[in-house]
Design a protein around this motif. Sequence first.
Motif, PDB file in Angstrom:
ATOM      1  N   CYS A   1       9.559   1.462  -9.468  1.00 24.28           N
ATOM      2  CA  CYS A   1       8.312   0.769  -9.812  1.00 24.28           C
ATOM      3  C   CYS A   1       8.585  -0.609 -10.385  1.00 24.28           C
ATOM      4  O   CYS A   1       7.919  -1.592 -10.032  1.00 24.28           O
ATOM      5  CB  CYS A   1       7.507   1.604 -10.814  1.00 24.28           C
ATOM      6  SG  CYS A   1       6.820   3.124 -10.135  1.00 24.28           S
TER       7      CYS A   1
ATOM      8  N   TYR B   1       8.046   5.157  -0.285  1.00 23.68           N
ATOM      9  CA  TYR B   1       9.052   5.733  -1.175  1.00 23.68           C
ATOM     10  C   TYR B   1       8.691   7.161  -1.556  1.00 23.68           C
ATOM     11  O   TYR B   1       9.518   8.076  -1.482  1.00 23.68           O
ATOM     12  CB  TYR B   1       9.172   4.859  -2.428  1.00 23.68           C
ATOM     13  CG  TYR B   1       9.902   5.501  -3.579  1.00 23.68           C
ATOM     14  CD1 TYR B   1      11.275   5.742  -3.530  1.00 23.68           C
ATOM     15  CD2 TYR B   1       9.205   5.868  -4.735  1.00 23.68           C
ATOM     16  CE1 TYR B   1      11.935   6.339  -4.593  1.00 23.68           C
ATOM     17  CE2 TYR B   1       9.864   6.459  -5.801  1.00 23.68           C
ATOM     18  CZ  TYR B   1      11.231   6.693  -5.729  1.00 23.68           C
ATOM     19  OH  TYR B   1      11.870   7.292  -6.785  1.00 23.68           O
TER      20      TYR B   1
ATOM     21  N   LYS C   1       5.165  -0.147   0.142  1.00 26.63           N
ATOM     22  CA  LYS C   1       6.540   0.274  -0.124  1.00 26.63           C
ATOM     23  C   LYS C   1       6.554   1.510  -1.020  1.00 26.63           C
ATOM     24  O   LYS C   1       7.348   2.432  -0.822  1.00 26.63           O
ATOM     25  CB  LYS C   1       7.327  -0.849  -0.798  1.00 26.63           C
ATOM     26  CG  LYS C   1       7.635  -2.032   0.083  1.00 26.63           C
ATOM     27  CD  LYS C   1       8.409  -3.068  -0.725  1.00 26.63           C
ATOM     28  CE  LYS C   1       8.592  -4.364   0.048  1.00 26.63           C
ATOM     29  NZ  LYS C   1       9.259  -5.398  -0.791  1.00 26.63           N
ATOM     30  N   TYR C   2       5.673   1.495  -2.014  1.00 27.77           N
ATOM     31  CA  TYR C   2       5.634   2.614  -2.951  1.00 27.77           C
ATOM     32  C   TYR C   2       5.222   3.907  -2.243  1.00 27.77           C
ATOM     33  O   TYR C   2       5.820   4.965  -2.464  1.00 27.77           O
ATOM     34  CB  TYR C   2       4.657   2.304  -4.091  1.00 27.77           C
ATOM     35  CG  TYR C   2       4.561   3.412  -5.117  1.00 27.77           C
ATOM     36  CD1 TYR C   2       5.568   3.608  -6.051  1.00 27.77           C
ATOM     37  CD2 TYR C   2       3.470   4.276  -5.140  1.00 27.77           C
ATOM     38  CE1 TYR C   2       5.492   4.631  -6.987  1.00 27.77           C
ATOM     39  CE2 TYR C   2       3.386   5.294  -6.065  1.00 27.77           C
ATOM     40  CZ  TYR C   2       4.400   5.466  -6.989  1.00 27.77           C
ATOM     41  OH  TYR C   2       4.321   6.497  -7.902  1.00 27.77           O
TER      42      TYR C   2
ATOM     43  N   GLN D   1      11.232  -2.532  -9.890  1.00 32.49           N
ATOM     44  CA  GLN D   1      11.778  -3.400  -8.851  1.00 32.49           C
ATOM     45  C   GLN D   1      10.711  -3.880  -7.869  1.00 32.49           C
ATOM     46  O   GLN D   1      10.870  -4.914  -7.231  1.00 32.49           O
ATOM     47  CB  GLN D   1      12.882  -2.665  -8.089  1.00 32.49           C
ATOM     48  CG  GLN D   1      14.134  -2.410  -8.915  1.00 32.49           C
ATOM     49  CD  GLN D   1      15.123  -1.512  -8.199  1.00 32.49           C
ATOM     50  OE1 GLN D   1      14.732  -0.574  -7.510  1.00 32.49           O
ATOM     51  NE2 GLN D   1      16.399  -1.790  -8.357  1.00 32.49           N
ATOM     52  N   ASN D   2       9.624  -3.131  -7.755  1.00 32.34           N
ATOM     53  CA  ASN D   2       8.582  -3.469  -6.782  1.00 32.34           C
ATOM     54  C   ASN D   2       7.258  -3.861  -7.418  1.00 32.34           C
ATOM     55  O   ASN D   2       6.220  -3.856  -6.752  1.00 32.34           O
ATOM     56  CB  ASN D   2       8.399  -2.301  -5.813  1.00 32.34           C
ATOM     57  CG  ASN D   2       9.602  -2.104  -4.919  1.00 32.34           C
ATOM     58  OD1 ASN D   2       9.758  -2.790  -3.916  1.00 32.34           O
ATOM     59  ND2 ASN D   2      10.483  -1.182  -5.285  1.00 32.34           N
TER      60      ASN D   2
ATOM     61  N   ASP E   1       3.524  -4.265  -1.815  1.00 33.09           N
ATOM     62  CA  ASP E   1       4.304  -3.479  -2.769  1.00 33.09           C
ATOM     63  C   ASP E   1       3.827  -2.033  -2.800  1.00 33.09           C
ATOM     64  O   ASP E   1       4.637  -1.101  -2.914  1.00 33.09           O
ATOM     65  CB  ASP E   1       4.212  -4.098  -4.169  1.00 33.09           C
ATOM     66  CG  ASP E   1       4.899  -5.458  -4.252  1.00 33.09           C
ATOM     67  OD1 ASP E   1       5.829  -5.687  -3.457  1.00 33.09           O
ATOM     68  OD2 ASP E   1       4.489  -6.276  -5.092  1.00 33.09           O
TER      69      ASP E   1
END
Length: 331
Positions: free
Chosen positions: A31, A64, A60-61, A33-34, A57
Motif C-alpha cells: 500500500c 495484488y 494495481k491494488y 509503495q502504491n 494505483d
Amino acid sequence: MEKEAYYILLYYCYAPIQDPEAYREEHHLFCIQNNIRGRIIISGEGLNGTVSGLKADCEKYMEYVQGDPRFADTEFKIDTHHSHAFSKINVRAKSEIVHSGLRHIDPKIRTGKHLEPREFKAMKDREDVVILDVRSNYEHKLGHFKNALRLDIENFREFPEKVKELEHLKGKKVLTYCTGGIKCEKASAFLLDQGFEDVYQLHGGIIKYGMEAGGEDFEGKCYVFDNRVAVEVNNVNPTVVSECHICGSRSDRMVNCANPTCNIHVPICEACGWEYEGACSVECKEDPEKRPYNGTGYYQKNINGYNPYKGFYQQPNKDRIKSALNVKSNS
C-alpha cells in the motif's frame, strides 16, 4: 487531473491466513509503495478493507489482492471520487475482520443465501419476508431500507444478544443487509445457528444495491467509514429520514461535535450548526476546548509526524523497508 481521478474500494474476503502479522506487513508495504490509503484489517479468517487511491494505483491494488490464490474471489465495490478518501494508510492485524465475538462461526462453511441486488429488490416487499438491518444505531438512523427492522445496538458485537428478541420471526424469510455485505456473512450464519431456517443476505450490501438496482426504497443516506461520511444510494425515490440532533428537523448533514472531548457524530442542520458553532449542545458550545467551526463539522485528524512505515515489527523486514524507501525516494 480529471474530476473523478480516484477510486474508493470496499471489499472483504473470508479466507484462512496462517500468519496474519507477516501478511499484514507485506500488505502494508504494498500500500505504501502504491500510494494506497485507507483502513484494512487482517486476521486468521481473512481480510476486510476500504481504501482509496488514483485509479491506476487501485487497479494495481486489486490485481495484488486477487492475484493471491487465497483471495482470488474477492469482490470490490468501486466508487469514484475527486481525491483520496483517507489521510493515511492503516493496516492492522486483529482476531476478526469484523468484531462480532462469533469466532466459532465460519461463513465459508454455512451462511445465509446470497441475493443479488435485483433479487433482493424482488423479494423485500413480500408478506412472508422480514428485512433485518444488522448495522449499528448511528448507521441506520441516517438511512435504512423502507420497513426494515432496525436493532438497537451500538456495536455489531451486541448482535448475538439481540437475536434473542427475534424468536417470533423464525417462520419468516429473513433478509439481512449491511453496508458492504461483511456483517451479514456472520449475522446470517448466526441466525441459522440459532434455528432460523430461511435466511438470506444482500450480496454486496447497500453500496452494491445502489450501484446495480438504483437504491429504490433505501431511505436516507448510507453511512460509510471514510472521509465522505455519508453517500447517496437512492436515485429512484430518495428521501431524508434522519433528524437534527438539536432541533429535530429533517437533516442528513452529519457533523462531528466541535467539542473534541465529546466528538459525537450526529446529524445537525445548517441553522443549528451555526447557532451552536458546530457543537451538539450548549455545554459543548461553552467548552473551552471547542474547535473553531467552519460550516462543515468535519475536522481533519492531526497527522503531523505521521510515518507510514511505523508498525513494522519483524526484524527480517528491515531490508524490504529500506528497499521501499529507496523506491519512493527515486520515484
